[in-house]
Design an enzyme around this catalytic site. Structure first.
Site, mmCIF file in Angstrom:
data_model
loop_
_atom_site.group_PDB
_atom_site.id
_atom_site.type_symbol
_atom_site.label_atom_id
_atom_site.label_comp_id
_atom_site.label_asym_id
_atom_site.label_seq_id
_atom_site.Cartn_x
_atom_site.Cartn_y
_atom_site.Cartn_z
ATOM 1 N N THR A 164 0.819 -1.215 0.000
ATOM 2 C CA THR A 164 0.000 0.000 0.000
ATOM 3 C C THR A 164 0.853 1.264 0.000
ATOM 4 O OG1 THR A 164 -0.207 -0.280 2.391
ATOM 5 C CG2 THR A 164 -2.050 -1.018 1.039
ATOM 6 N N ASP A 165 0.163 2.430 -0.185
ATOM 7 C CA ASP A 165 0.841 3.732 -0.254
ATOM 8 C C ASP A 165 0.760 4.461 1.082
ATOM 9 O OD1 ASP A 165 1.076 3.354 -3.107
ATOM 10 O OD2 ASP A 165 -1.041 3.858 -3.226
ATOM 11 N N SER A 210 0.979 8.816 4.901
ATOM 12 C CA SER A 210 0.441 8.753 3.538
ATOM 13 C C SER A 210 1.565 9.114 2.587
ATOM 14 C CB SER A 210 -0.724 9.729 3.365
ATOM 15 O OG SER A 210 -1.043 9.843 1.998
ATOM 16 N N ARG A 211 1.868 8.249 1.639
ATOM 17 C CA ARG A 211 2.998 8.518 0.733
ATOM 18 C C ARG A 211 2.603 9.469 -0.386
ATOM 19 N NH1 ARG A 211 3.745 2.765 1.654
ATOM 20 N NH2 ARG A 211 5.077 2.639 3.484
ATOM 21 N N VAL A 212 1.324 9.847 -0.453
ATOM 22 C CA VAL A 212 0.895 10.849 -1.425
ATOM 23 C C VAL A 212 0.972 12.235 -0.779
ATOM 24 C CG1 VAL A 212 -1.039 11.652 -2.831
ATOM 25 C CG2 VAL A 212 -0.530 9.213 -2.690
#
Length: 518
Positions: A352-353, A378-380
């Site tokens: 997951t991101d 959260s990698r975004v």
């Protein structure tokens, strides 16, 4: 005298060979062994991996799927009433991969993983079907995730933002509010329904009690969220193959809407919640061991990582050439005693991101949602936030982390200087501010107003017990009172410039002085 299985097998094989040579076909076989949702079949020489099978039983046809291709036999899983299948029954290969019905007809319904209605309503007839297991769109067919998916939860939208097309894991022990976060997110999409930004939600319940699923459906119905939601349920009493299939079926139903953008139709955004994938992994382990696949770590088969990766890779933000649709995945994983380093949690974390980690200690301390800001990520990040939220929430995570450190230090009983005491007071106010009741998601503009007030010190000197009341009164002031023009300006701009910041500060100062007097 005990009859040996291989003797029965050899007898059935001879019969089938005679039967096959007489008909000169190779797509019909017979069951030589059955039990616990799996079957071993002899005679399907041309069967493909993943192909749909039809078991002819006394009570009618039952669907199945090829899993193992062995030297003389085929290992298959049975979807539906496997108790009706018995040794010697005829099995026909269909030449098709497993498909589920998809389309607008499913909205507002509760279905099993085969797309059959289980809510007592009329039979569902759809015009289209989609394969449950496909190869995810490639890099060239995608674009970066940059459009926010608002959950309506302040702690998540400000510090752990989710974008449309992202895969964000919700992880934590049982009874820490994982499903509540998912349900809040579904309810919050009501504001977009009927617009070009509409999101179809697919809630997949894997291995849960029917009463629990009924409670979730009732909650969604009460809040008017079933209009745009499909519930796929594989109950705790259903056979393991149904729990294995459910997330893939839900994903296929969501993908139908994602690809609608290519034809210029709406809705073209979907949200899939898999609740939860640890139960799917257990079901897959059960099936694999019964089919004699070799066990590995914790008795899971070696391809259990592939099981989840090929599902979650299908979460996508499509390129503009493909219509710009999106499928967002919120998988749920249950940990044991907070052990995020176990086999399945680490697998899904790596796919997951980012993850939202819910901590039991925070939950029982009354901090709900019980998001542990330190482990959650959260990698975004800011790409999935509106500009106004990005401007005010940038330092929030660090401030809360610093507050936790100071709080631990202050418990030693040492005397604190004025600056440290101010920081402690500010942190305590922010913790109170980020608490949120269940099933009451908040509009993103209201979130910005609340967090702006907290980070700029307008909640300082407000007693902890008064923070919820102060926030409610302040939001009412901006929604229906004298502050409404300023809120409207913020809603239009969706960012905070110098002029607007000054207006917000003046309005909050005026409100606070009036609130104190009141």
């Amino acid at each position: 005298m005990k009859i040996k299985t291989d003797e029965i097998t050899s007898v059935i094989k001879q019969e089938i060979q005679q039967y096959s040579s007489a008909l000169e076909v190779s797509d019909v076989g017979r069951v030589i062994e059955v039990g616990d949702g799996i079957a071993r079949i002899y005679g399907l020489a041309n069967a493909m991996a993943g192909e749909m099978l039809e078991f002819q039983t006394d009570s009618g046809a039952v669907m199945g799927q090829v899993f193992n291709l062995e030297l003389d036999t085929v290992g298959a899983v049975i979807y539906g009433d496997y108790l009706g299948v018995k040794e010697g029954d005829t099995v026909t290969s269909t030449g098709r991969l497993l498909e589920v019905p998809v389309g607008e007809e499913l909205l507002g319904r509760v279905v099993n993983p085969l797309g059959q209605a289980i809510d007592g309503g009329p039979e569902i007839r759809t015009k289209r079907t989609r394969p449950v297991d496909i190869i995810a769109p490639g890099i060239a067919d995608r674009q970066p995730v940059k459009e926010p998916l608002q959950t309506g939860i302040k702690a998540i939208d400000s510090m752990i933002p989710i974008g449309r097309g992202q895969r964000e894991l919700i992880i934590g022990d049982r009874k820490t509010g994982k499903t509540a976060v998912a349900i809040d997110t579904i309810i919050n999409q009501k504001q977009y329904w009927g617009t070009d930004n509409a999101i179809v939600c697919v809630y997949v319940a894997v291995g849960q009690k029917e009463s629990t699923v009924a409670g979730v459906v009732e909650t969604l119905r009460e809040h008017g969220a079933m209009d745009y939601t499909i519930v796929v349920s594989a109950g705790a009493s259903d056979p393991a193959p149904m729990s294995y299939l459910a997330p893939f079926a839900g994903c296929a139903m969501g993908e139908y809407f994602m690809w609608q953008g290519k034809d210029g139709r709406t809705p073209k955004h979907a949200l899939c919640i898999y609740d939860d994938l640890s139960k799917q992994a257990v079901a897959y382990r059960q099936m694999s061991l019964l089919l004699r696949r070799p066990p590995g770590r914790e008795a899971y088969p070696g391809d259990v990582f592939y099981l989840h990766s090929r599902l979650l890779e299908r979460a996508t933000k499509l390129s503009n050439e493909n219509g710009g649709g999106s499928l967002t995945a919120l998988p749920v994983i249950e940990t044991q005693e907070g052990d995020v380093s176990a086999y399945i949690p680490t697998n899904v974390i790596s796919i997951t991101d980012g993850q939202i980690y819910l901590e039991p200690e925070l939950f029982f301390a009354g901090i709900r949602p019980a998001v542990n800001v330190g482990i959650s990520v959260s990698r975004v990040g800011g790409n999935a936030q509106i500009k106004a939220m990005k401007q005010i929430a940038g330092s929030l995570r660090l401030d809360l982390a610093a507050f936790r450190e100071l709080e631990a230090f202050a418990q030693l009983g040492t005397e604190l200087d004025a600056a440290t005491q101010r920081q402690l007071d500010r942190g305590a106010a922010m913790v109170e501010l980020l608490k949120q009741p269940q099933y009451i998601p908040m509009n993103v503009i209201d979130q910005v107003l609340s967090i702006f007030g907290g980070t700029r010190g307008f909640f300082d000197n407000v007693k902890k017990s008064d923070v919820p009341g102060f926030e409610k009164a302040m939001l009412a002031y901006f929604n229906t009172g004298a502050g409404k023009p300023i809120r409207d300006e913020l809603a239009n701009l969706r960012s905070i410039d110098k002029s607007l910041e000054g207006k917000l500060k003046d309005a909050m100062t005026a409100f606070k002085s009036g609130w104190k007097a009141g």
